[in-house]
Design an enzyme around this catalytic site. Structure first.
Site, PDB file in Angstrom:
ATOM      1  N   HIS A  17       0.832  -1.204   0.000  1.00  0.00           N
ATOM      2  CA  HIS A  17       0.000   0.000   0.000  1.00  0.00           C
ATOM      3  C   HIS A  17       0.866   1.254   0.000  1.00  0.00           C
ATOM      4  O   HIS A  17       0.605   2.211  -0.729  1.00  0.00           O
ATOM      5  CB  HIS A  17      -0.894   0.057   1.250  1.00  0.00           C
ATOM      6  CG  HIS A  17      -1.975  -0.954   1.300  1.00  0.00           C
ATOM      7  ND1 HIS A  17      -2.181  -1.744   2.408  1.00  0.00           N
ATOM      8  CD2 HIS A  17      -2.932  -1.297   0.405  1.00  0.00           C
ATOM      9  CE1 HIS A  17      -3.222  -2.526   2.197  1.00  0.00           C
ATOM     10  NE2 HIS A  17      -3.687  -2.291   0.981  1.00  0.00           N
ATOM     11  N   ARG A  91      -1.388  -6.249  -8.211  1.00  0.00           N
ATOM     12  CA  ARG A  91      -0.364  -7.206  -7.821  1.00  0.00           C
ATOM     13  C   ARG A  91      -0.242  -8.325  -8.832  1.00  0.00           C
ATOM     14  O   ARG A  91       0.834  -8.765  -9.150  1.00  0.00           O
ATOM     15  CB  ARG A  91      -0.691  -7.810  -6.455  1.00  0.00           C
ATOM     16  CG  ARG A  91      -0.638  -6.848  -5.311  1.00  0.00           C
ATOM     17  CD  ARG A  91      -1.102  -7.498  -4.055  1.00  0.00           C
ATOM     18  NE  ARG A  91      -2.463  -7.982  -4.238  1.00  0.00           N
ATOM     19  CZ  ARG A  91      -3.389  -8.003  -3.319  1.00  0.00           C
ATOM     20  NH1 ARG A  91      -3.119  -7.607  -2.109  1.00  0.00           N
ATOM     21  NH2 ARG A  91      -4.602  -8.421  -3.563  1.00  0.00           N
TER      22      ARG A  91
END
Length: 166
Positions: A17, A91
């Protein structure tokens, strides 16, 4: 002023993050980190705790970062914040499929707000909050996935609720 929104549950905020946050902040003048209230994700931390965690972790990033909570459609929230951009991290291919569908739906709701995808750093791609919580709940080490302060927060919460392996 270019405003972007980076939404998420951040339960807890991970190094992945933080990577997306730092890079996303370079694309806008103001980045609003929107901490969502998604009860279906069974959060470990309350919204207030997650907001405090994100604020602490972004304190060194200056005044361009604003942390707020929201409990509405993302596009309504982005509109209220004056955003022209949604920042999302990717991701893996599975993330892309989901995010691609969400971006299409969001575009239907508000075509004036673009979605920008940032690939997580290769070393951070496998990190997911859900996995961090699971590893911690079984007594595993999470220091490679979160900052020291977040590790302490998670380990304390795990002690409070008990290990799964017990």
């Amino acid at each position: 002023m270019r405003v972007g929104v980076y939404p998420g549950t951040f339960d807890p905020i991970t190094l992945g993050h933080m990577d997306i946050l730092r890079r996303g902040a370079k694309l806008v003048d103001r980045l609003v980190v929107g901490v969502t209230t998604n009860p279906s994700k069974n959060p470990m931390f309350s919204v207030e705790e997650r907001m405090a965690m994100v604020r602490r972790e972004t304190a060194d990033m200056g005044d361009a970062i604003h942390v707020v909570s929201f409990n509405s459609l993302l596009m309504d929230f982005a509109e209220r914040e004056g955003a022209s951009m949604i920042v999302r991290g990717l991701r893996a291919v599975a993330d892309f499929e989901y995010e691609y569908q969400m971006a299409g739906m969001n575009q239907q709701l508000n075509h004036r707000i673009e979605t920008v995808f940032l690939m997580a750093d290769v070393s951070l791609q496998p990190i997911a909050s859900r996995l961090v919580k699971e590893i911690a709940s079984y007594g595993g080490q999470i220091n490679r996935f979160v900052t020291d302060a977040v590790r302490v927060d998670v380990e304390k919460r795990v002690r409070e609720i008990g290990l799964k392996g017990d």
